[in-house]
Motif scaffolding. Structure first.
Motif, PDB file in Angstrom:
ATOM      1  N   TYR A   1     121.385 130.711 -20.479  1.00  0.00           N
ATOM      2  CA  TYR A   1     121.267 131.697 -19.760  1.00  0.00           C
ATOM      3  C   TYR A   1     123.159 131.655 -20.332  1.00  0.00           C
ATOM      4  O   TYR A   1     123.873 130.780 -21.649  1.00  0.00           O
ATOM      5  CB  TYR A   1     122.054 130.455 -18.697  1.00  0.00           C
ATOM      6  N   THR A   2     123.709 133.193 -20.431  1.00  0.00           N
ATOM      7  CA  THR A   2     125.250 133.198 -20.853  1.00  0.00           C
ATOM      8  C   THR A   2     125.682 132.505 -20.212  1.00  0.00           C
ATOM      9  O   THR A   2     125.890 131.740 -19.482  1.00  0.00           O
ATOM     10  CB  THR A   2     125.356 134.743 -19.991  1.00  0.00           C
TER      11      THR A   2
ATOM     12  N   LEU B   1     116.959 134.112 -21.917  1.00  0.00           N
ATOM     13  CA  LEU B   1     115.766 133.183 -22.405  1.00  0.00           C
ATOM     14  C   LEU B   1     114.851 132.193 -21.446  1.00  0.00           C
ATOM     15  O   LEU B   1     115.713 131.387 -21.431  1.00  0.00           O
ATOM     16  CB  LEU B   1     115.840 133.037 -24.227  1.00  0.00           C
ATOM     17  N   MET B   2     113.534 131.903 -21.586  1.00  0.00           N
ATOM     18  CA  MET B   2     113.612 131.100 -20.682  1.00  0.00           C
ATOM     19  C   MET B   2     112.142 130.443 -22.220  1.00  0.00           C
ATOM     20  O   MET B   2     111.252 132.142 -21.781  1.00  0.00           O
ATOM     21  CB  MET B   2     113.105 131.494 -19.503  1.00  0.00           C
TER      22      MET B   2
ATOM     23  N   GLU C   1     127.453 134.176 -26.168  1.00  0.00           N
ATOM     24  CA  GLU C   1     127.457 133.083 -26.051  1.00  0.00           C
ATOM     25  C   GLU C   1     126.314 132.400 -24.934  1.00  0.00           C
ATOM     26  O   GLU C   1     126.853 132.557 -24.085  1.00  0.00           O
ATOM     27  CB  GLU C   1     128.722 132.354 -26.011  1.00  0.00           C
ATOM     28  N   VAL C   2     125.689 131.583 -25.236  1.00  0.00           N
ATOM     29  CA  VAL C   2     124.934 131.048 -24.024  1.00  0.00           C
ATOM     30  C   VAL C   2     124.941 129.157 -23.760  1.00  0.00           C
ATOM     31  O   VAL C   2     125.435 128.422 -24.962  1.00  0.00           O
ATOM     32  CB  VAL C   2     123.455 131.399 -24.827  1.00  0.00           C
ATOM     33  N   LEU C   3     124.285 128.648 -23.323  1.00  0.00           N
ATOM     34  CA  LEU C   3     124.213 127.350 -22.670  1.00  0.00           C
ATOM     35  C   LEU C   3     123.239 127.695 -22.250  1.00  0.00           C
ATOM     36  O   LEU C   3     121.693 128.510 -22.121  1.00  0.00           O
ATOM     37  CB  LEU C   3     124.844 126.966 -21.568  1.00  0.00           C
ATOM     38  N   ARG C   4     122.196 126.439 -22.941  1.00  0.00           N
ATOM     39  CA  ARG C   4     120.743 125.271 -22.919  1.00  0.00           C
ATOM     40  C   ARG C   4     120.513 124.607 -22.288  1.00  0.00           C
ATOM     41  O   ARG C   4     120.799 123.530 -22.050  1.00  0.00           O
ATOM     42  CB  ARG C   4     119.991 125.568 -24.341  1.00  0.00           C
TER      43      ARG C   4
END
Length: 64
Positions: free
Chosen positions: A34-35, A44-45, A10-13
Motif C-alpha cells: 500500500y502507498t 497490490l495483494m 513508495e509503498v509499504l508491505r
C-alpha cells in the motif's frame, strides 16, 4: 514499486501467515503493498494458498 496506476510510488508491505479453513486449516501467506502516503491505498495483494497463488492489482482509483 512501479504501479500501473501511479507509476513509481513508495509503498509499504505487510506480510502475514494465516490458516485457511477451506483447505483443512493449511497455512498460506498474504502480502499487501500500500502507498506510503497518508492515503494508504492498497496497490497490490498476493495470496499464496495451499492450492496455488492469487494476485490482485489496483486498476483504477476513483476520487470522491
Amino acid at each position: 514499486m512501479k504501479s500501473r496506476i501511479y507509476g513509481a510510488v513508495e509503498v509499504l508491505r505487510l506480510e502475514s501467515s494465516t490458516s485457511f479453513s477451506a483447505f483443512g486449516d493449511k497455512e498460506g501467506v498474504i502480502r499487501i503493498w500500500y502507498t506510503a502516503d497518508g492515503k494508504k491505498i492498497p496497490v497490490l495483494m498476493e495470496l499464496d494458498l495451499p492450492v496455488g497463488s492469487v494476485k490482485f492489482e489496483l486498476e483504477k482509483v476513483e476520487e470522491s
